[in-house]
Design a protein around this motif. Structure first.
Motif, PDB file in Angstrom:
ATOM      1  N   ILE A  94       0.818  -1.218   0.000  1.00  0.00           N
ATOM      2  CA  ILE A  94       0.000   0.000   0.000  1.00  0.00           C
ATOM      3  C   ILE A  94       0.845   1.259   0.000  1.00  0.00           C
ATOM      4  CG2 ILE A  94      -2.106  -0.922   1.034  1.00  0.00           C
ATOM      5  CD1 ILE A  94      -1.090   0.082   3.749  1.00  0.00           C
ATOM      6  N   GLU A 120      -6.835  -1.475   0.901  1.00  0.00           N
ATOM      7  CA  GLU A 120      -5.676  -1.221   0.059  1.00  0.00           C
ATOM      8  C   GLU A 120      -5.341   0.263  -0.040  1.00  0.00           C
ATOM      9  OE1 GLU A 120      -4.739  -3.677  -3.109  1.00  0.00           O
ATOM     10  OE2 GLU A 120      -6.438  -5.021  -2.846  1.00  0.00           O
ATOM     11  N   GLY A 121      -5.764   1.037   0.951  1.00  0.00           N
ATOM     12  CA  GLY A 121      -5.444   2.465   0.959  1.00  0.00           C
ATOM     13  C   GLY A 121      -4.087   2.716   1.585  1.00  0.00           C
ATOM     14  N   PHE A 122      -3.566   3.921   1.373  1.00  0.00           N
ATOM     15  CA  PHE A 122      -2.258   4.283   1.903  1.00  0.00           C
ATOM     16  C   PHE A 122      -2.237   4.177   3.430  1.00  0.00           C
ATOM     17  CE2 PHE A 122       1.142   7.243   3.095  1.00  0.00           C
ATOM     18  CZ  PHE A 122       2.159   6.782   2.275  1.00  0.00           C
ATOM     19  N   TYR A 123      -3.388   4.452   4.062  1.00  0.00           N
ATOM     20  CA  TYR A 123      -3.448   4.400   5.525  1.00  0.00           C
ATOM     21  C   TYR A 123      -4.158   3.153   6.047  1.00  0.00           C
ATOM     22  CZ  TYR A 123      -1.983   9.209   5.054  1.00  0.00           C
ATOM     23  OH  TYR A 123      -1.281  10.332   4.726  1.00  0.00           O
ATOM     24  N   SER A 124      -4.324   2.162   5.181  1.00  0.00           N
ATOM     25  CA  SER A 124      -5.070   0.972   5.606  1.00  0.00           C
ATOM     26  C   SER A 124      -4.355   0.190   6.701  1.00  0.00           C
ATOM     27  CB  SER A 124      -5.354   0.046   4.418  1.00  0.00           C
ATOM     28  OG  SER A 124      -6.317   0.631   3.577  1.00  0.00           O
ATOM     29  N   ILE A 155       1.557  12.943  -4.624  1.00  0.00           N
ATOM     30  CA  ILE A 155       0.885  12.520  -5.849  1.00  0.00           C
ATOM     31  C   ILE A 155       0.691  13.688  -6.807  1.00  0.00           C
ATOM     32  CG2 ILE A 155      -1.295  11.647  -6.792  1.00  0.00           C
ATOM     33  CD1 ILE A 155      -1.464   9.849  -4.340  1.00  0.00           C
ATOM     34  N   LEU A 167     -13.629   7.522  -6.600  1.00  0.00           N
ATOM     35  CA  LEU A 167     -12.984   6.436  -5.871  1.00  0.00           C
ATOM     36  C   LEU A 167     -11.770   5.935  -6.651  1.00  0.00           C
ATOM     37  CD1 LEU A 167     -13.809   3.699  -7.542  1.00  0.00           C
ATOM     38  CD2 LEU A 167     -15.796   3.696  -6.099  1.00  0.00           C
ATOM     39  N   ALA A 168     -10.953   5.142  -5.957  1.00  0.00           N
ATOM     40  CA  ALA A 168      -9.801   4.465  -6.576  1.00  0.00           C
ATOM     41  C   ALA A 168      -9.605   3.153  -5.835  1.00  0.00           C
ATOM     42  CB  ALA A 168      -8.533   5.314  -6.463  1.00  0.00           C
ATOM     43  N   PRO A 169      -9.179   2.118  -6.550  1.00  0.00           N
ATOM     44  CA  PRO A 169      -9.093   0.803  -5.903  1.00  0.00           C
ATOM     45  C   PRO A 169      -7.827   0.576  -5.086  1.00  0.00           C
ATOM     46  CG  PRO A 169      -8.593   0.597  -8.237  1.00  0.00           C
ATOM     47  CD  PRO A 169      -8.947   2.039  -7.999  1.00  0.00           C
ATOM     48  N   ARG A 170      -6.821   1.458  -5.216  1.00  0.00           N
ATOM     49  CA  ARG A 170      -5.562   1.249  -4.496  1.00  0.00           C
ATOM     50  C   ARG A 170      -4.891   2.586  -4.241  1.00  0.00           C
ATOM     51  NH1 ARG A 170      -5.676  -3.630  -6.150  1.00  0.00           N
ATOM     52  NH2 ARG A 170      -5.979  -3.007  -8.292  1.00  0.00           N
ATOM     53  N   SER A 171      -3.954   2.597  -3.292  1.00  0.00           N
ATOM     54  CA  SER A 171      -3.213   3.819  -3.000  1.00  0.00           C
ATOM     55  C   SER A 171      -2.497   4.315  -4.259  1.00  0.00           C
ATOM     56  CB  SER A 171      -2.180   3.548  -1.900  1.00  0.00           C
ATOM     57  OG  SER A 171      -1.450   2.367  -2.167  1.00  0.00           O
ATOM     58  N   PHE A 172      -2.291   5.615  -4.341  1.00  0.00           N
ATOM     59  CA  PHE A 172      -1.558   6.304  -5.408  1.00  0.00           C
ATOM     60  C   PHE A 172      -2.308   6.401  -6.739  1.00  0.00           C
ATOM     61  CE2 PHE A 172       2.007   4.790  -2.777  1.00  0.00           C
ATOM     62  CZ  PHE A 172       2.621   5.998  -2.523  1.00  0.00           C
ATOM     63  N   LEU A 173      -3.274   5.530  -6.984  1.00  0.00           N
ATOM     64  CA  LEU A 173      -3.921   5.540  -8.300  1.00  0.00           C
ATOM     65  C   LEU A 173      -4.798   6.772  -8.437  1.00  0.00           C
ATOM     66  CD1 LEU A 173      -4.919   1.799  -8.698  1.00  0.00           C
ATOM     67  CD2 LEU A 173      -2.887   2.987  -9.525  1.00  0.00           C
ATOM     68  N   PRO A 174      -4.928   7.285  -9.663  1.00  0.00           N
ATOM     69  CA  PRO A 174      -5.800   8.450  -9.857  1.00  0.00           C
ATOM     70  C   PRO A 174      -7.239   8.120  -9.447  1.00  0.00           C
ATOM     71  CG  PRO A 174      -4.624   7.856 -11.893  1.00  0.00           C
ATOM     72  CD  PRO A 174      -4.305   6.797 -10.896  1.00  0.00           C
ATOM     73  N   LYS A 210     -11.149   8.278  -9.879  1.00  0.00           N
ATOM     74  CA  LYS A 210     -11.997   8.414 -11.071  1.00  0.00           C
ATOM     75  C   LYS A 210     -13.393   8.850 -10.676  1.00  0.00           C
ATOM     76  CE  LYS A 210     -10.166   5.082 -14.331  1.00  0.00           C
ATOM     77  NZ  LYS A 210     -10.426   3.755 -14.875  1.00  0.00           N
ATOM     78  N   LEU A 256       6.001   6.379  -7.464  1.00  0.00           N
ATOM     79  CA  LEU A 256       5.377   7.345  -8.356  1.00  0.00           C
ATOM     80  C   LEU A 256       6.414   7.760  -9.400  1.00  0.00           C
ATOM     81  CD1 LEU A 256       3.591   9.770  -5.861  1.00  0.00           C
ATOM     82  CD2 LEU A 256       2.469   8.349  -7.576  1.00  0.00           C
ATOM     83  N   TRP A 303      -6.847  -0.342 -13.746  1.00  0.00           N
ATOM     84  CA  TRP A 303      -7.137   1.068 -13.457  1.00  0.00           C
ATOM     85  C   TRP A 303      -6.036   1.945 -14.069  1.00  0.00           C
ATOM     86  CZ3 TRP A 303     -11.546   2.269 -10.757  1.00  0.00           C
ATOM     87  CH2 TRP A 303     -11.684   3.567 -10.263  1.00  0.00           C
ATOM     88  N   PRO A 325      -0.820   6.327 -12.016  1.00  0.00           N
ATOM     89  CA  PRO A 325      -0.469   7.740 -11.835  1.00  0.00           C
ATOM     90  C   PRO A 325       0.201   8.266 -13.112  1.00  0.00           C
ATOM     91  CG  PRO A 325       0.124   6.491  -9.890  1.00  0.00           C
ATOM     92  CD  PRO A 325      -0.316   5.491 -10.925  1.00  0.00           C
TER      93      PRO A 325
END
Ligand code: FES
Lengths: 332, 153
Positions: A4, B40-44, B118, B9-16, B18, A98, A32, A35
């Motif tokens: 993560i 699957e978040g950055f703070y999960s 980001i 929403l986004a399914p994982r950390s860092f992803l743009p 949508k 990133l 998806w 970045p």
């Protein structure tokens, strides 16, 4: 390794490009968008918790859901490229950073305002160059591309360069004298980089990515003429660094009050970590600045490849840099 | 009356992030398909019961542009629901209805360096005290663009 805290990708395509270069396409496990990146960017690819390697993104600019990297096998290297060639298969999970751009065309996308651009690639240095060429071609900007390689067999992305939409702006320079009869693109002899730079019309910006001798040659021209329209990225720069102190020294920790001895052959980063000081690091090669630390006294021997002179007056990268003299005081 | 102007929403950390036409909120869990619902978040790795949904005022984006010339989109702030005319900072501890869901505001969000990383924008300081709201989902349901936000006592 905590996925993560990275961009999680998976290998979705593998293509042998030349006998030593393999191209990998990475995607999000759910497809998806990834970045975004600008041409010239690179990512850190994490092989394990302590090992990362930088690879330029070769595009494709048209696919926001893909990162493409080209990995050249370096049998004499530190083992990263071998681990990738031997270990990655379709579906391998690859944590990456990133995208970062230390080789961009001005601030933002094509912000240099150039009337014409000369792109020069040496060997595997073609990787960021091809992303730039694709972007320039897509926006209708004027450019020419010079690609120096040993032989046609060792030239990566030859098909795209010979037959793609901008093949008329590509000149191949094969150093083995091979005329490399191909479909598109021009053929010329050995690349005369100083000549090319001298002939550039005013308003031209030149972007060069290649091995050290090529970069040194271009830097000499830039320094001798004081020109600021020559932009350089040394490929495989990290390979030239041998980390580790040549003479022992002491690191004083201003905040916590301790001091740490760095022995001959040890890096400042390793010594600090062994002493229990928590310090971030990613590339271990002076490229990513994640270990960048403020110093308060002493003279660092900077070995990073990315910090500006202003940054160097304030910060040091303990993963590769050393110290002139017996002590340095860090703001830790 | 305040309403929903953006759903992301986004399914994982860092992803743009949508844009979505609707989000499906699940009571006690999160948003279907979002990184924090999936763990699957950055703070999960620092889970927090009261952070099942995050909200953000569109007025903050407008103020950033006006006062700091920082241009951020509704996808950049990385919160799920963007509202207009809802005083989010005053909702802590209160309940409110959006679309078919009933939420309870738990705490103000704090700005995070993850966004700076980001977006490459220096927004940490300008976002102090106006970085959105965390909420827990009491009753699940669908939230659609344009839905009215109804504040209960
Ligand atoms: S760890 Fe990357 S610069 Fe030091």
């Amino acid at each position: 390794m905590k996925l993560i805290h990275h961009v999680t990708t998976t290998v979705v395509d593998i293509r042998r490009e030349t006998p030593r270069i393999t191209v990998y396409e990475l995607a999000d496990p759910d497809g998806w968008d990834l970045p975004p990146f600008t041409p010239g960017s690179h990512i850190d690819v994490f092989l394990d918790d302590r090992t990362a390697r930088q690879y330029s993104l070769c595009g494709p600019g048209s696919r926001p859901d893909r990162y493409r990297i080209a990995v050249q096998r370096e049998d004499a290297g530190r083992g990263g490229s071998r681990a990738i060639h031997e270990g990655w298969t379709l579906g391998t999970i690859v944590p990456v950073s990133l995208p970062r751009n230390t080789f961009h065309m001005g601030d933002g996308h094509m912000g240099d305002g150039a009337a014409h651009r000369i792109l020069v690639a040496g060997g595997i240095g073609i990787t960021p160059i091809i992303a730039m060429a694709e972007a320039l071609a897509g926006s209708g900007a004027r450019f020419e591309l010079h690609y120096a390689a040993r032989s046609p067999e060792e030239a990566a992305f030859r098909d795209a360069l010979e037959n793609g939409p901008f093949s008329d702006r590509v000149t191949f320079h094969y150093s083995n004298g091979h005329d490399g009869k191909g479909n598109g693109g021009k053929r010329a002899g050995r690349l005369d980089l100083p000549g090319l730079l001298a002939a550039a019309a005013p308003g031209t910006h030149t972007y060069i990515c290649g091995p050290k001798p090529m970069i040194d040659e271009a830097r000499d021209v830039a320094e001798a003429t004081g020109r600021d329209d020559i932009h350089l990225e040394q490929f495989g720069a990290h390979a030239t660094i041998t980390p580790g102190a040549e003479t022992a020294y002491v690191v004083d920790l201003a905040r916590s009050g301790g001091s740490v001895e760095v022995a001959v052959g040890q890096t400042m980063l390793d010594a600090l970590r062994q002493a229990g000081v928590e310090i971030e690091a990613s590339c271990h090669a002076g490229v990513c600045t994640s270990c960048k630390t403020r110093y308060l006294a002493g003279s660092p021997l900077h070995k990073d490849l990315v910090m500006s002179p202003a940054d160097r007056r304030e910060f040091v990268t303990p993963c590769v840099s050393e110290v002139m003299g017996a002590r340095i005081v860090l703001d830790l | 009356m305040g309403a929903v102007v953006g759903l992301h929403l986004a399914p994982r950390s860092f992803l743009p992030m949508k844009a979505q036409e609707e989000l499906v909120l699940v009571a006690g869990k999160g948003i279907v398909g979002d990184r924090y619902e999936k763990g699957e978040g950055f703070y999960s790795d620092r889970p927090e019961e009261g952070r099942q949904v995050t909200l953000f005022e569109v007025e903050t984006l407008e103020a950033l542009e006006r006062d700091h010339r920082i241009r951020m989109t509704m996808g950049d702030h990385r919160r799920n629901i963007t509202t207009r005319d809802v005083p989010l900072n005053h909702l802590v501890g209160r309940r409110f209805r959006i679309g078919g869901a009933l939420l309870e505001a738990t705490r103000l969000a704090t700005p995070c360096r993850h966004i700076e990383q980001i977006t490459g924008l220096e927004v940490f300081t300008p976002l102090l005290n106006r970085s959105g709201l965390h909420a827990r989902i009491l009753i699940g349901g669908t939230v659609r663009m344009g839905d009215v936000v109804e504040i209960l006592t």
